[in-house]
Design an enzyme around this catalytic site. Structure first.
Site, mmCIF file in Angstrom:
data_model
loop_
_atom_site.group_PDB
_atom_site.id
_atom_site.type_symbol
_atom_site.label_atom_id
_atom_site.label_comp_id
_atom_site.label_asym_id
_atom_site.label_seq_id
_atom_site.Cartn_x
_atom_site.Cartn_y
_atom_site.Cartn_z
ATOM 1 N N LEU A 95 21.759 53.695 -17.965
ATOM 2 C CA LEU A 95 20.666 54.519 -18.480
ATOM 3 C C LEU A 95 20.747 54.843 -19.974
ATOM 4 C CD1 LEU A 95 20.137 56.891 -15.415
ATOM 5 C CD2 LEU A 95 18.825 54.861 -16.080
ATOM 6 N N ASN A 145 19.373 42.273 -17.615
ATOM 7 C CA ASN A 145 19.014 43.546 -16.978
ATOM 8 C C ASN A 145 18.160 43.289 -15.749
ATOM 9 O OD1 ASN A 145 18.714 46.442 -16.766
ATOM 10 N ND2 ASN A 145 16.638 46.217 -17.600
ATOM 11 N N ILE A 159 21.153 50.136 -25.190
ATOM 12 C CA ILE A 159 22.250 49.273 -25.636
ATOM 13 C C ILE A 159 22.229 49.209 -27.160
ATOM 14 C CG2 ILE A 159 23.168 46.903 -25.556
ATOM 15 C CD1 ILE A 159 23.412 48.433 -22.924
ATOM 16 N N HIS A 208 15.045 45.196 -13.614
ATOM 17 C CA HIS A 208 14.087 46.304 -13.661
ATOM 18 C C HIS A 208 13.329 46.339 -12.337
ATOM 19 C CE1 HIS A 208 11.599 49.301 -15.612
ATOM 20 N NE2 HIS A 208 10.575 48.738 -15.002
ATOM 21 N N GLU A 261 16.264 43.365 -4.966
ATOM 22 C CA GLU A 261 17.347 43.398 -5.967
ATOM 23 C C GLU A 261 18.642 42.875 -5.376
ATOM 24 O OE1 GLU A 261 16.061 47.070 -8.844
ATOM 25 O OE2 GLU A 261 17.376 47.552 -7.181
ATOM 26 N N ASP A 285 13.032 46.899 -22.074
ATOM 27 C CA ASP A 285 12.291 46.099 -21.085
ATOM 28 C C ASP A 285 11.427 45.008 -21.706
ATOM 29 O OD1 ASP A 285 13.387 47.709 -19.116
ATOM 30 O OD2 ASP A 285 11.696 49.094 -19.130
HETATM 31 C C1 GRF Z 1 17.936 49.581 -9.784
HETATM 32 O O1 GRF Z 1 16.714 49.897 -9.202
HETATM 33 C C2 GRF Z 1 17.726 48.720 -10.989
HETATM 34 O O2 GRF Z 1 16.567 47.945 -10.912
HETATM 35 C C3 GRF Z 1 17.574 49.720 -12.104
HETATM 36 O O3 GRF Z 1 18.458 50.757 -11.761
HETATM 37 C C4 GRF Z 1 18.610 50.825 -10.352
HETATM 38 C C5 GRF Z 1 20.078 50.895 -10.048
HETATM 39 O O4 GRF Z 1 20.308 51.174 -8.694
HETATM 40 N N1 GRF Z 1 17.788 49.122 -13.381
HETATM 41 P P1 GRF Z 1 21.761 51.111 -8.092
HETATM 42 O O5 GRF Z 1 22.609 52.144 -8.822
HETATM 43 O O6 GRF Z 1 22.273 49.733 -8.298
HETATM 44 O O7 GRF Z 1 21.601 51.435 -6.647
#
Ligand code: GRF
Length: 189
Positions: free
Chosen positions: A86, A103, A89, A105, A175, A146
């Site tokens: 968060l 990254n 960078i 998203h 993901e 992004d």
């Molecule tokens: C994910 O939704 C990713 O897309 C975003 O941050 C979240 C991280 O989730 N960049 P986690 O900590 O891996 O569960």
């Protein structure tokens, strides 16, 4: 030689955990370091379980980025993977790792990206906008939030009965399924 990956994460680290698992037996890459800006981040526990080294830095260390960069270089890190990191960078890292920072998203960029668009904020915005699909974007990182080149996008439907929470569950499953293989494809081509 296997590529050496560092994962940067600030939170629970479910994606980081999947990546450590995915690359544990991988012929092309291995996760050798987890970097966080939070000493109580869940991701550190996942790293410990996978016997992956961890480094925790202060938020202030991500302003110039010099010390972070020195630590990465000492460990011969080839690629940085952001998995829920968060902080912005620092430009030093972006310059040193041009096209080598990836990254994920939780939406279909360029929609629902930019500052403040993270976590449930993204899924709430998708629901409020009445979107009929959402998904994930895996992309390279440049100086703007992004904004970097897309490596892959995967989609899932958003139905009338979906809530931000159910959207989050669908997106997270994409993901967990696609982040590892997409990284592998990029670093091996
Ligand atoms: C994910 O939704 C990713 O897309 C975003 O941050 C979240 C991280 O989730 N960049 P986690 O900590 O891996 O569960």
């Amino acid at each position: 030689m296997k590529k050496r990956l560092a994962i940067f994460a600030s939170g629970n680290g479910s994606n980081a955990e999947k990546l450590m698992h995915y690359f544990a037996e991988n012929p092309y890459a291995e996760v050798v370091l987890v970097v966080s800006n939070k000493s109580d981040a869940g991701v550190l526990k996942h790293a410990e379980n996978h016997t992956v080294e961890t480094c925790v830095f202060e938020n202030a260390d991500f302003v110039s980025g010099e010390e972070v960069l020195a630590n990465l270089q000492q460990r011969d890190i080839d690629y940085i993977v952001l998995a829920g990191f968060l902080r912005k960078i620092p430009d030093t890292l972006i310059a040193a790792y041009a096209r080598r920072i990836i990254n994920i998203h939780p939406a279909l960029l360029p929609k629902f990206g930019g500052k403040g668009m993270y976590g449930m904020h993204v899924h709430t915005a998708v629901k409020e906008a009445g979107e009929t699909k959402t998904g994930i974007t895996i992309h390279l990182v440049d100086e703007e939030f992004d904004n970097g080149e897309h490596l892959a996008q995967y989609t899932c439907p958003v139905n009338a009965e979906d809530t931000p929470a159910t959207i989050a569950t669908k997106v997270q499953s994409l993901e967990h399924q696609y982040f590892g293989p997409t990284i592998e494809k990029y670093i091996t081509c």
